[in-house]
Structure formats: C-alpha cells, structure tokens
Design an enzyme around this catalytic site. Structure first.
Site, PDB file in Angstrom:
ATOM      1  N   ILE A   8       0.830  -1.213   0.000  1.00 39.89           N
ATOM      2  CA  ILE A   8       0.000   0.000   0.000  1.00 39.89           C
ATOM      3  C   ILE A   8       0.864   1.264   0.000  1.00 39.89           C
ATOM      4  O   ILE A   8       0.480   2.282  -0.588  1.00 39.89           O
ATOM      5  CB  ILE A   8      -1.024  -0.012   1.165  1.00 39.89           C
ATOM      6  CG1 ILE A   8      -2.158   0.950   0.875  1.00 39.89           C
ATOM      7  CG2 ILE A   8      -0.370   0.285   2.507  1.00 39.89           C
ATOM      8  CD1 ILE A   8      -2.951   0.655  -0.372  1.00 39.89           C
ATOM      9  N   LYS A  28      -5.515   1.712   7.763  1.00 35.53           N
ATOM     10  CA  LYS A  28      -6.576   0.936   8.383  1.00 35.53           C
ATOM     11  C   LYS A  28      -6.140  -0.516   8.529  1.00 35.53           C
ATOM     12  O   LYS A  28      -5.329  -0.968   7.727  1.00 35.53           O
ATOM     13  CB  LYS A  28      -7.886   1.008   7.593  1.00 35.53           C
ATOM     14  CG  LYS A  28      -7.782   0.726   6.116  1.00 35.53           C
ATOM     15  CD  LYS A  28      -7.767  -0.592   5.488  1.00 35.53           C
ATOM     16  CE  LYS A  28      -7.987  -1.909   5.955  1.00 35.53           C
ATOM     17  NZ  LYS A  28      -7.752  -2.931   4.901  1.00 35.53           N
ATOM     18  N   ASP A  45      -9.860  -7.854   7.038  1.00 37.82           N
ATOM     19  CA  ASP A  45      -8.932  -6.840   6.507  1.00 37.82           C
ATOM     20  C   ASP A  45      -9.595  -6.104   5.334  1.00 37.82           C
ATOM     21  O   ASP A  45      -9.668  -4.872   5.354  1.00 37.82           O
ATOM     22  CB  ASP A  45      -7.591  -7.469   6.115  1.00 37.82           C
ATOM     23  CG  ASP A  45      -6.640  -6.425   5.569  1.00 37.82           C
ATOM     24  OD1 ASP A  45      -6.116  -5.629   6.368  1.00 37.82           O
ATOM     25  OD2 ASP A  45      -6.456  -6.356   4.335  1.00 37.82           O
ATOM     26  N   SER A  65      12.176   1.239   6.847  1.00 38.80           N
ATOM     27  CA  SER A  65      11.952  -0.071   6.256  1.00 38.80           C
ATOM     28  C   SER A  65      13.076  -0.999   6.643  1.00 38.80           C
ATOM     29  O   SER A  65      14.245  -0.624   6.598  1.00 38.80           O
ATOM     30  CB  SER A  65      11.887   0.042   4.729  1.00 38.80           C
ATOM     31  OG  SER A  65      11.882  -1.261   4.166  1.00 38.80           O
ATOM     32  N   ARG A  66      12.694  -2.223   7.011  1.00 38.79           N
ATOM     33  CA  ARG A  66      13.713  -3.200   7.394  1.00 38.79           C
ATOM     34  C   ARG A  66      14.386  -3.808   6.175  1.00 38.79           C
ATOM     35  O   ARG A  66      15.478  -4.332   6.255  1.00 38.79           O
ATOM     36  CB  ARG A  66      13.060  -4.324   8.213  1.00 38.79           C
ATOM     37  CG  ARG A  66      12.300  -3.834   9.417  1.00 38.79           C
ATOM     38  CD  ARG A  66      11.294  -4.855   9.881  1.00 38.79           C
ATOM     39  NE  ARG A  66      10.457  -5.305   8.773  1.00 38.79           N
ATOM     40  CZ  ARG A  66       9.664  -6.365   8.801  1.00 38.79           C
ATOM     41  NH1 ARG A  66       9.609  -7.099   9.868  1.00 38.79           N
ATOM     42  NH2 ARG A  66       8.936  -6.682   7.753  1.00 38.79           N
TER      43      ARG A  66
HETATM   44  P1  NAP Z   1       2.493  -5.506   3.105  1.00 40.69           P
HETATM   45  O1  NAP Z   1       2.627  -5.452   1.616  1.00 40.69           O
HETATM   46  O2  NAP Z   1       2.701  -6.784   3.804  1.00 40.69           O
HETATM   47  O3  NAP Z   1       3.452  -4.374   3.683  1.00 40.69           O
HETATM   48  C1  NAP Z   1       3.569  -4.106   5.051  1.00 40.69           C
HETATM   49  C2  NAP Z   1       4.991  -3.642   5.310  1.00 40.69           C
HETATM   50  O4  NAP Z   1       5.132  -3.354   6.696  1.00 40.69           O
HETATM   51  C3  NAP Z   1       6.026  -4.706   5.009  1.00 40.69           C
HETATM   52  O5  NAP Z   1       6.437  -4.615   3.659  1.00 40.69           O
HETATM   53  C4  NAP Z   1       7.141  -4.356   5.968  1.00 40.69           C
HETATM   54  O6  NAP Z   1       7.898  -3.374   5.320  1.00 40.69           O
HETATM   55  C5  NAP Z   1       6.483  -3.619   7.109  1.00 40.69           C
HETATM   56  N1  NAP Z   1       6.522  -4.317   8.397  1.00 40.69           N
HETATM   57  C6  NAP Z   1       6.969  -3.801   9.561  1.00 40.69           C
HETATM   58  N2  NAP Z   1       6.855  -4.672  10.555  1.00 40.69           N
HETATM   59  C7  NAP Z   1       6.355  -5.784  10.017  1.00 40.69           C
HETATM   60  C8  NAP Z   1       6.014  -7.027  10.558  1.00 40.69           C
HETATM   61  N3  NAP Z   1       6.186  -7.329  11.850  1.00 40.69           N
HETATM   62  N4  NAP Z   1       5.524  -7.964   9.716  1.00 40.69           N
HETATM   63  C9  NAP Z   1       5.367  -7.711   8.408  1.00 40.69           C
HETATM   64  N5  NAP Z   1       5.653  -6.509   7.841  1.00 40.69           N
HETATM   65  C10 NAP Z   1       6.149  -5.563   8.652  1.00 40.69           C
HETATM   66  O7  NAP Z   1       1.049  -4.988   3.547  1.00 40.69           O
HETATM   67  P2  NAP Z   1       0.127  -3.897   2.857  1.00 40.69           P
HETATM   68  O8  NAP Z   1      -0.817  -4.551   1.937  1.00 40.69           O
HETATM   69  O9  NAP Z   1       0.938  -2.774   2.375  1.00 40.69           O
HETATM   70  O10 NAP Z   1      -0.742  -3.494   4.131  1.00 40.69           O
HETATM   71  C11 NAP Z   1      -0.252  -2.678   5.179  1.00 40.69           C
HETATM   72  C12 NAP Z   1      -1.457  -2.058   5.861  1.00 40.69           C
HETATM   73  O11 NAP Z   1      -2.167  -1.279   4.905  1.00 40.69           O
HETATM   74  C13 NAP Z   1      -2.444  -3.088   6.400  1.00 40.69           C
HETATM   75  O12 NAP Z   1      -2.989  -2.666   7.609  1.00 40.69           O
HETATM   76  C14 NAP Z   1      -3.546  -3.139   5.340  1.00 40.69           C
HETATM   77  O13 NAP Z   1      -4.813  -3.452   5.882  1.00 40.69           O
HETATM   78  C15 NAP Z   1      -3.523  -1.700   4.836  1.00 40.69           C
HETATM   79  N6  NAP Z   1      -4.026  -1.572   3.469  1.00 40.69           N
HETATM   80  C16 NAP Z   1      -3.608  -2.373   2.463  1.00 40.69           C
HETATM   81  C17 NAP Z   1      -4.168  -2.249   1.198  1.00 40.69           C
HETATM   82  C18 NAP Z   1      -3.731  -3.091   0.025  1.00 40.69           C
HETATM   83  O14 NAP Z   1      -4.348  -2.977  -1.051  1.00 40.69           O
HETATM   84  N7  NAP Z   1      -2.712  -3.908   0.130  1.00 40.69           N
HETATM   85  C19 NAP Z   1      -5.132  -1.303   0.962  1.00 40.69           C
HETATM   86  C20 NAP Z   1      -5.484  -0.451   1.991  1.00 40.69           C
HETATM   87  C21 NAP Z   1      -4.938  -0.601   3.241  1.00 40.69           C
HETATM   88  P3  NAP Z   1       9.457  -3.254   5.440  1.00 40.69           P
HETATM   89  O15 NAP Z   1      10.005  -4.481   4.806  1.00 40.69           O
HETATM   90  O16 NAP Z   1       9.619  -2.021   4.642  1.00 40.69           O
HETATM   91  O17 NAP Z   1       9.842  -3.112   6.874  1.00 40.69           O
END
Ligand code: NAP
Length: 311
Positions: free
Chosen positions: A17, A93, A171, A39-40
């Site tokens: 996101i 969110k 989610d 970012s890690r």
């Molecule tokens: P994602 O692709 O898994 O990315 C989350 C990022 O958070 C990871 O890339 C990681 O980045 C970081 N992170 C830090 N601590 C972590 C941990 N303990 N475990 C895993 N990742 C960790 O997820 P996302 O889809 O972007 O979603 C993130 C949030 O945005 C969620 O709450 C989701 O509900 C919300 N969201 C997502 C979407 C969508 O379409 N995907 C839409 C709206 C809202 P680093 O490697 O950079 O540390």
C-alpha cells in the site's frame, strides 16, 4: 513550521500500500514532502531510509509526521513511539489490532497536542460522499453488504493477515464497514455472526454478520476470501425512497438502477488532503466504529472450522 511550507513526512513499512498509494499521493500533494522511510528490507530511490523507527526518530527530528503502513499488529507500538517523540501520525486501516489500542493513541495525541488520523481509505471512494448525501433524511428498510474477493490475488505472501491481530477476511471487510458507518443515517450494532476459520489459520477466511440499525432495520454482511472470477465489493441500501447500490468498493453508485454522477477515483489523494487539513487546524480524526463492529464479530461470532488454507 510556516503554513506555506510543505510538511516533512516519513513512511514506515514500504510494502504494497505504501508503494501503490501513499508514495504517489504524497508526491502529488504540495502540502507534503516525503523526507524519509523506515523499512527493514527496502528503500525508495532518493529518500533516506532507516532500518528502525528508533534511529529515524533520533536522527530526523525535523520530520514532523509519519504515515504507518505496517501491518496492524505492530501499529500501536510504532504509533505510540512516534507520538511520544512529538510526531503527528497517520494510521493505515485498521487503526489498531484492538479497539483499546486506538483509544490509548487518541488520548496520547490529545495530551501531546498532536494530530492523529485514523484513515479509512474506502470512505474517500468517489461515490461514498454522494451516497451519504442521498441517504440523509431517508428511512433505511434493509441494507446488504457482499464483499467477496480472492485472497490469493490481493494478499500474496502476506503472512500477517493470518496471524492473531491480522483480522483475516475482515482486513478487506472492514472497508465495507467503514463505508456503512459513514453513509447510513442511523448507527448499527451487531446481533449475530458466523466466522469460518481454516483449520490451519488463526484468522477467518469468511464471515457472515447480522446487524440492526437504531430504528430496527436489518443489515447483513457477507465477507468471503475464496471468491475466484469476478470480485464483489457491493453495498445495497433499500430505503423508503428508492434503492441505492454502491459497487466496486464505493467507486460506483446507482439509484433504482440508474447510474449516478460522481468524481474519479482518488482515495489516497483524499486522505492526504484531509491530513493536511488536520495538521493545519491542529485537529485529529479518529473514528473506531468500523473496528468496534469487527471486535463485536469476534465476541459474538460462532466459530466454524473449515478446510485448511494453503497459498
Ligand atoms: P504488506 O505489503 O505486507 O506491507 C507491510 C509492510 O510493513 C512490510 O512490507 C514491511 O515493510 C512492514 N513491516 C513492519 N513490521 C512488520 C512485521 N512485523 N511484519 C510484516 N511486515 C512488517 O502490507 P500492505 O498490503 O501494504 O498493508 C499494510 C497495511 O495497509 C495493512 O494494515 C492493510 O490493511 C492496509 N491496506 C492495504 C491495502 C492493500 O491494497 N494492500 C489497501 C489499503 C490498506 P518493510 O520491509 O519495509 O519493513
């Protein structure tokens, strides 16, 4: 900080996101400059990255705000740390892994005189404002939510969604609840729920919810992550003056089958415009109502164990 200067903002969690939406929207908004990432594992070209929030907070006191795009399980700790260090915070969110976390953050932001924005991106979908305006003053007779998508398509490799606090099918489902709680003239509360848990996972893959509104009208929600083929993100509201249909997650609207006019998709541009407004006025925007319904579903829901899920 002068009102005319852009606000320096950082992003923590450079995942799907952050890359798809936050970084482009910040880039388009003259009120903000992306000054750093936390970012890690990765970085954004041309932007200073910190492997931990601690080092970022220590080394960049000039960055006034941070957007937390990390999974919900780590959101509270990071948000608390950022607020304690005097930074304004934007929360993806859901705003927390539990309701109490969000209450604590809200109180802390207030105490520190900082802005806290618990975002609900679906509320910025183009048809949501017009739907709310159309429903105002009408009597709802029934509302139906159908939110069915393919988890393998939208969440590949996201192990956190299956871990406690990851919310599973809620989610995406909470996006529907964020729209419902925004557009309906009366508040709703949950009366019953069934949650289907894959036998090898900690969070549900499907959920069926029943609510009533304050006037007694029934509202149902059907969330399912096993939908292949066409995806459904639909809300239908029957009223005393016609039927409102929102589709494509709030991107489209029709009244009695006739498509209505509304603006183009710009959810995250809307979020950053709102955040700029909150910062300029020293306000916060924290609505926990969608999260309360999810918490209620876990409290009242009947647990059904279903087939194991393998990605
Ligand atoms: P994602 O692709 O898994 O990315 C989350 C990022 O958070 C990871 O890339 C990681 O980045 C970081 N992170 C830090 N601590 C972590 C941990 N303990 N475990 C895993 N990742 C960790 O997820 P996302 O889809 O972007 O979603 C993130 C949030 O945005 C969620 O709450 C989701 O509900 C919300 N969201 C997502 C979407 C969508 O379409 N995907 C839409 C709206 C809202 P680093 O490697 O950079 O540390």
């Amino acid at each position: 900080m002068k009102a005319t200067e852009p606000v320096s903002i950082a992003i923590a969690g450079v995942g799907k996101i952050a890359r798809d939406q936050h970084i482009p929207s910040i880039g388009r908004n003259p009120s903000f400059t992306l000054a750093a990432t936390v970012s890690r594992n990765t970085h954004v070209d041309g932007v200073e990255n910190f492997a931990t929030l601690d080092t970022f907070l220590e080394e960049r006191p000039d960055v006034a705000a941070i957007a937390l795009c990390v999974p919900p399980q780590v959101r509270f700790t990071m948000a608390r740390q950022a607020l304690m260090a005097g930074r304004h915070v934007l929360l993806e969110k859901p705003p927390g892994a539990s309701v109490a976390e969000v209450h604590t953050l809200k109180a802390l932001a207030e105490e520190k005189g900082l802005s806290l924005f618990a975002t609900w991106h679906s509320r910025f979908a183009p048809a949501v404002g017009p739907a709310k305006a159309w429903l105002a003053g009408k009597t709802v007779r029934r509302a139906t939510i159908v939110w069915k998508e393919d988890v393998r398509r939208w969440h590949p490799g996201q192990a956190w969604i299956w871990e406690p606090g990851g919310a599973g099918v809620f989610d995406p489902g909470i996006n529907a609840l964020s729209i419902l709680t925004e557009i309906t003239p009366q508040p709703v509360h949950l009366t019953a729920a069934e949650l289907e848990f894959p036998q090898n996972r900690h969070t549900p893959i499907a959920a069926r919810l029943a609510f009533i509104d304050a006037a007694g009208a029934p509202v149902t929600a059907d969330f399912d992550w096993r939908q292949t083929g066409p995806q459904s993100w639909d809300i239908t509201v029957e009223t005393d003056a016609g039927v409102l249909a929102l589709s494509e997650g709030g991107a489209k609207m029709a009244i009695d089958g006739v498509a209505a006019d509304h603006g183009p998709e710009a959810e995250y541009d809307g979020i950053y415009a709102r955040f700029a407004e909150l910062l300029a006025t020293g306000a916060s925007d924290v609505d926990v109502s969608p999260l309360v319904h999810v918490a209620d579903a876990f409290m009242l829901g009947k647990r059904i164990v279903t087939d194991p899920f393998f990605e």
